[in-house]
Design a protein around this motif. Sequence first.
Motif, mmCIF file in Angstrom:
data_model
loop_
_atom_site.group_PDB
_atom_site.id
_atom_site.type_symbol
_atom_site.label_atom_id
_atom_site.label_comp_id
_atom_site.label_asym_id
_atom_site.label_seq_id
_atom_site.Cartn_x
_atom_site.Cartn_y
_atom_site.Cartn_z
ATOM 1 N N TRP A 198 -14.130 13.454 22.297
ATOM 2 C CA TRP A 198 -15.275 14.187 23.064
ATOM 3 C C TRP A 198 -14.944 15.523 23.397
ATOM 4 C CZ3 TRP A 198 -11.817 11.519 25.712
ATOM 5 C CH2 TRP A 198 -11.381 12.031 26.888
ATOM 6 N N ASN A 199 -15.754 16.522 23.300
ATOM 7 C CA ASN A 199 -15.394 17.997 23.751
ATOM 8 C C ASN A 199 -14.086 18.495 23.333
ATOM 9 O OD1 ASN A 199 -18.268 17.957 24.503
ATOM 10 N ND2 ASN A 199 -17.833 17.681 26.516
ATOM 11 N N ASN A 200 -13.673 18.368 22.179
ATOM 12 C CA ASN A 200 -12.227 18.590 21.426
ATOM 13 C C ASN A 200 -11.206 17.857 22.229
ATOM 14 O OD1 ASN A 200 -13.545 20.901 20.070
ATOM 15 N ND2 ASN A 200 -13.587 21.921 21.724
#
Length: 338
Positions: free
Chosen positions: A181-183
């Motif tokens: 998630w989110n990099n």
Amino acid sequence: MGVSTLVFGAGASYAAPDIQATMAQLNQQFSNEVIIPGYQALGLRMDVLVQTAQAFEADPTEDNLGAVRAAWLDTLSQWTSSNAIAFGPVHSLGYSTALESPVDETGIDLLLANATETEEFNVAALLPSLQGFEAIAYVLATADEKTAADFSAQERRYLTALATRAQAVTGDILAVWQGGWNNYPAYSTLLSTAGSPGNSTYLSVQAGSEEIIRTIINSLDVVAGEELPDLLETSTTLAEAPDEMTLQLLTSSLQGIQSAYLGTVESPNETTIGVSELVAIANPDIDSQIQTSLTVALDGIEQAMADPSNTTSLVEAQSSLELAFELLETEVLPLVKN
């Protein structure tokens, strides 16, 4: 330099490299063998919950109402099992809040009273107290004698929206474990690479295994220290037998704990490492006591389901879980912290 030896339990000893290698293997396998399969099973039950809610919205018959109520309980049971060993993103990213917040019954009543017959419900934008499993239970009126004909169009549509939102949340949890998630990398990768350079979530191999064991300990504390005592006190005070749904959910919690302790094998040709193997290296007797305690507790709840008026089996289950809790906290946890 020779292999160092550590003392554990009642004079038993083990070679430090053995326990280190087992912790690394536990971290590597736990996500794919226990966590992810649990969320996958939850996703399948969520699919059924949405489908039955949609069917009831379109055709409010007694059969369809019964189907959605059964699907809700089946889904909640799987969530309870998965949540017994939940850590990481399910809490840190707020997913558990969206699924198990206490319900605001007055808020739901106002929401439905002010909704038009064709209004769509954006559940994701609502307060957590207006969504999740308890909100679904309130709308379904599982504890009442509400019939299919008693449900308004708004209630049926809200019910579908609640189920769809819960399905999306559980899908997000699985996605974080498998894909990240989110990099950030997949949480399964973070756990499996505990102690590797650049892993800021688990700085050591021990940290990964410690989180797994602490999760089991915390869940045992809730069941043995809160849920079972409350159930027994209510039964004594009100002279009422525990209801089957409560006992079913307790069973689900213990099955989740047992799965984490023993590990789950996805293939008959595949071996897996659970916390049990970690403990057995140091002291097989303690491992045996913990395994037996979990089995006795599950049997006790099963007996209570067969005869709810006899709470003796629940008292025995509580004592067994207290023993498992004590052994894990005082004997096993120090093992991985050394």
